[in-house]
Design a protein around this motif. Structure first.
Motif, PDB file in Angstrom:
ATOM      1  N   GLY A 148      -0.757  -0.640 -39.133  1.00 27.83           N
ATOM      2  CA  GLY A 148      -0.769  -1.511 -40.297  1.00 27.83           C
ATOM      3  C   GLY A 148       0.366  -2.514 -40.334  1.00 27.83           C
ATOM      4  O   GLY A 148       0.305  -3.495 -41.088  1.00 27.83           O
ATOM      5  N   ARG A 149       1.405  -2.306 -39.538  1.00 29.98           N
ATOM      6  CA  ARG A 149       2.541  -3.230 -39.529  1.00 29.98           C
ATOM      7  C   ARG A 149       2.096  -4.588 -39.007  1.00 29.98           C
ATOM      8  O   ARG A 149       1.390  -4.691 -38.001  1.00 29.98           O
ATOM      9  N   GLN A 150       2.475  -5.647 -39.691  1.00 27.30           N
ATOM     10  CA  GLN A 150       2.143  -6.987 -39.228  1.00 27.30           C
ATOM     11  C   GLN A 150       3.268  -7.537 -38.358  1.00 27.30           C
ATOM     12  O   GLN A 150       4.455  -7.355 -38.659  1.00 27.30           O
ATOM     13  N   LEU A 151       2.874  -8.196 -37.285  1.00 24.15           N
ATOM     14  CA  LEU A 151       3.812  -8.751 -36.316  1.00 24.15           C
ATOM     15  C   LEU A 151       3.453 -10.203 -36.035  1.00 24.15           C
ATOM     16  O   LEU A 151       2.293 -10.603 -36.118  1.00 24.15           O
ATOM     17  N   THR A 162     -11.636 -20.181 -21.248  1.00 22.67           N
ATOM     18  CA  THR A 162     -12.507 -21.050 -20.464  1.00 22.67           C
ATOM     19  C   THR A 162     -11.725 -22.272 -20.009  1.00 22.67           C
ATOM     20  O   THR A 162     -11.182 -23.004 -20.821  1.00 22.67           O
ATOM     21  N   ASP A 163     -11.645 -22.490 -18.690  1.00 22.00           N
ATOM     22  CA  ASP A 163     -10.861 -23.596 -18.136  1.00 22.00           C
ATOM     23  C   ASP A 163      -9.460 -23.623 -18.746  1.00 22.00           C
ATOM     24  O   ASP A 163      -9.044 -24.623 -19.348  1.00 22.00           O
ATOM     25  N   PRO A 164      -8.694 -22.531 -18.624  1.00 16.87           N
ATOM     26  CA  PRO A 164      -7.384 -22.445 -19.285  1.00 16.87           C
ATOM     27  C   PRO A 164      -6.370 -23.423 -18.719  1.00 16.87           C
ATOM     28  O   PRO A 164      -6.384 -23.734 -17.530  1.00 16.87           O
ATOM     29  N   LYS A 165      -5.519 -23.909 -19.598  1.00 17.81           N
ATOM     30  CA  LYS A 165      -4.429 -24.801 -19.207  1.00 17.81           C
ATOM     31  C   LYS A 165      -3.153 -24.322 -19.904  1.00 17.81           C
ATOM     32  O   LYS A 165      -3.199 -23.893 -21.060  1.00 17.81           O
ATOM     33  N   PRO A 166      -2.021 -24.382 -19.228  1.00 20.77           N
ATOM     34  CA  PRO A 166      -0.769 -23.962 -19.864  1.00 20.77           C
ATOM     35  C   PRO A 166      -0.414 -24.867 -21.026  1.00 20.77           C
ATOM     36  O   PRO A 166      -0.729 -26.053 -21.032  1.00 20.77           O
ATOM     37  N   ALA A 167       0.225 -24.303 -22.028  1.00 18.75           N
ATOM     38  CA  ALA A 167       0.545 -25.052 -23.233  1.00 18.75           C
ATOM     39  C   ALA A 167       1.744 -25.962 -23.043  1.00 18.75           C
ATOM     40  O   ALA A 167       2.625 -25.704 -22.235  1.00 18.75           O
ATOM     41  N   SER A 168       1.789 -27.038 -23.814  1.00 18.49           N
ATOM     42  CA  SER A 168       2.985 -27.866 -23.910  1.00 18.49           C
ATOM     43  C   SER A 168       3.585 -27.775 -25.308  1.00 18.49           C
ATOM     44  O   SER A 168       4.662 -28.303 -25.555  1.00 18.49           O
ATOM     45  N   ARG A 169       2.885 -27.071 -26.224  1.00 16.66           N
ATOM     46  CA  ARG A 169       3.374 -26.848 -27.578  1.00 16.66           C
ATOM     47  C   ARG A 169       3.218 -25.362 -27.911  1.00 16.66           C
ATOM     48  O   ARG A 169       2.122 -24.821 -27.802  1.00 16.66           O
ATOM     49  N   MET A 170       4.322 -24.704 -28.281  1.00 15.40           N
ATOM     50  CA  MET A 170       4.262 -23.288 -28.592  1.00 15.40           C
ATOM     51  C   MET A 170       3.401 -23.020 -29.819  1.00 15.40           C
ATOM     52  O   MET A 170       3.423 -23.783 -30.777  1.00 15.40           O
ATOM     53  N   GLN A 171       2.626 -21.920 -29.756  1.00 14.26           N
ATOM     54  CA  GLN A 171       1.769 -21.512 -30.856  1.00 14.26           C
ATOM     55  C   GLN A 171       2.196 -20.142 -31.378  1.00 14.26           C
ATOM     56  O   GLN A 171       2.879 -19.377 -30.695  1.00 14.26           O
ATOM     57  N   GLN A 172       1.765 -19.842 -32.616  1.00 15.32           N
ATOM     58  CA  GLN A 172       2.070 -18.554 -33.221  1.00 15.32           C
ATOM     59  C   GLN A 172       0.856 -18.031 -33.969  1.00 15.32           C
ATOM     60  O   GLN A 172      -0.069 -18.773 -34.299  1.00 15.32           O
ATOM     61  N   GLY A 173       0.868 -16.736 -34.251  1.00 15.78           N
ATOM     62  CA  GLY A 173      -0.172 -16.111 -35.049  1.00 15.78           C
ATOM     63  C   GLY A 173       0.345 -14.781 -35.561  1.00 15.78           C
ATOM     64  O   GLY A 173       1.408 -14.310 -35.153  1.00 15.78           O
ATOM     65  N   THR A 174      -0.401 -14.192 -36.476  1.00 18.00           N
ATOM     66  CA  THR A 174      -0.036 -12.887 -37.024  1.00 18.00           C
ATOM     67  C   THR A 174      -1.074 -11.863 -36.608  1.00 18.00           C
ATOM     68  O   THR A 174      -2.283 -12.127 -36.670  1.00 18.00           O
TER      69      THR A 174
END
Length: 246
Positions: A148-151, A162-174
């Motif tokens: 239940g702990r959120q991270l 699909t056709d993945p490419k490395p990021a140039s802008r960092m992303q976040q999520g919970t």
């Protein structure tokens, strides 16, 4: 299930891998605000060997946990047969941190010199050629996580498998902890969507609270997804991390 770091990356040869693409990371995540999460580290690797003698380039994510050390997933560093390796870094690897947008920031870059694999988990410590003194390392938790702990998840991975490419802008999520195993955590997307999930090149990405690192990305279903993602617990490695980085 699949390793996040390298499988899709095999098509990026040393000659064709892009230096920086305007592609977001973490499937169904959001942009990280400027100045946040400087400890999150983009690992760029070249000349990774294949069994046939050819090479390719790939990426992983990690987190600075001491001025001269980054914690990431162990399978990011391997031989031609994908056996995890320790010792001298097996191929040229650059660690870049202290930024969220490669288009507008330069960050701090270091060469990786050494890899130390953990015995208890798919986790590795990598040593930098020069300590980083301008970025605050992320503290490693000693406490066992609870369901239940959120991270927060932050990384430089691809938007999609699909056709993945490395990021140039960092992303976040919970994400929320769905199950606790002896060495791993199962997590599910919570925000901004239930399908917020780690993706290709997010291997080693940190899952953390406001103050502590709790786990690192290991593997999961194809992204984006609403299933359980497997992450590696760091609390069981806290003593080893302290001893290795001392």
């Amino acid at each position: 299930m699949r390793l996040r770091a390298l499988l899709a990356a095999a098509v990026l040869t040393t000659a064709t891998a892009p230096a920086a693409l305007a592609a977001p990371g973490i499937a169904h995540g959001t942009d990280v605000p400027a100045g946040q999460f400087g400890f999150v580290t983009k690992l760029s690797m070249t000349k990774i060997p294949r069994p046939d003698g050819s090479t390719y380039s790939s990426y992983c994510t990690g987190s600075l946990i001491a001025p001269g050390w980054v914690l990431t997933t162990g399978h990011c560093f391997h031989d031609a047969n994908r056996n995890r390796v320790s010792g001298k870094v097996p191929y040229p690897t650059t660690a870049t941190l202290g930024l969220v947008d490669e288009a507008t920031e330069s960050g701090v870059a270091r060469k990786v010199t050494e890899v130390v694999q953990a015995n208890e988990n798919d986790v590795a410590l990598i040593k930098l050629d020069t300590p980083v003194t301008t970025v605050q390392p992320l503290k490693v938790t000693h406490a066992a996580p609870k369901v239940g702990r959120q991270l927060t998840l932050a990384g430089w991975g691809s938007l999609t498998g699909t056709d993945p490419k490395p990021a140039s802008r960092m992303q976040q999520g919970t994400v929320a902890v769905a199950k606790v195993e002896p060495t791993t955590l199962g997590v599910r997307g919570a925000a901004p969507e239930i399908t917020t999930s780690a993706c290709t090149y997010d291997s080693g990405a940190p899952y953390f609270t406001e103050t502590e690192l709790v786990a690192v990305e290991a593997t999961g279903p194809g992204c984006p997804h609403a299933g359980i993602e497997t992450t590696s617990r760091v609390d069981i490695l806290a003593a080893w991390i302290t001893k290795t980085t001392a």
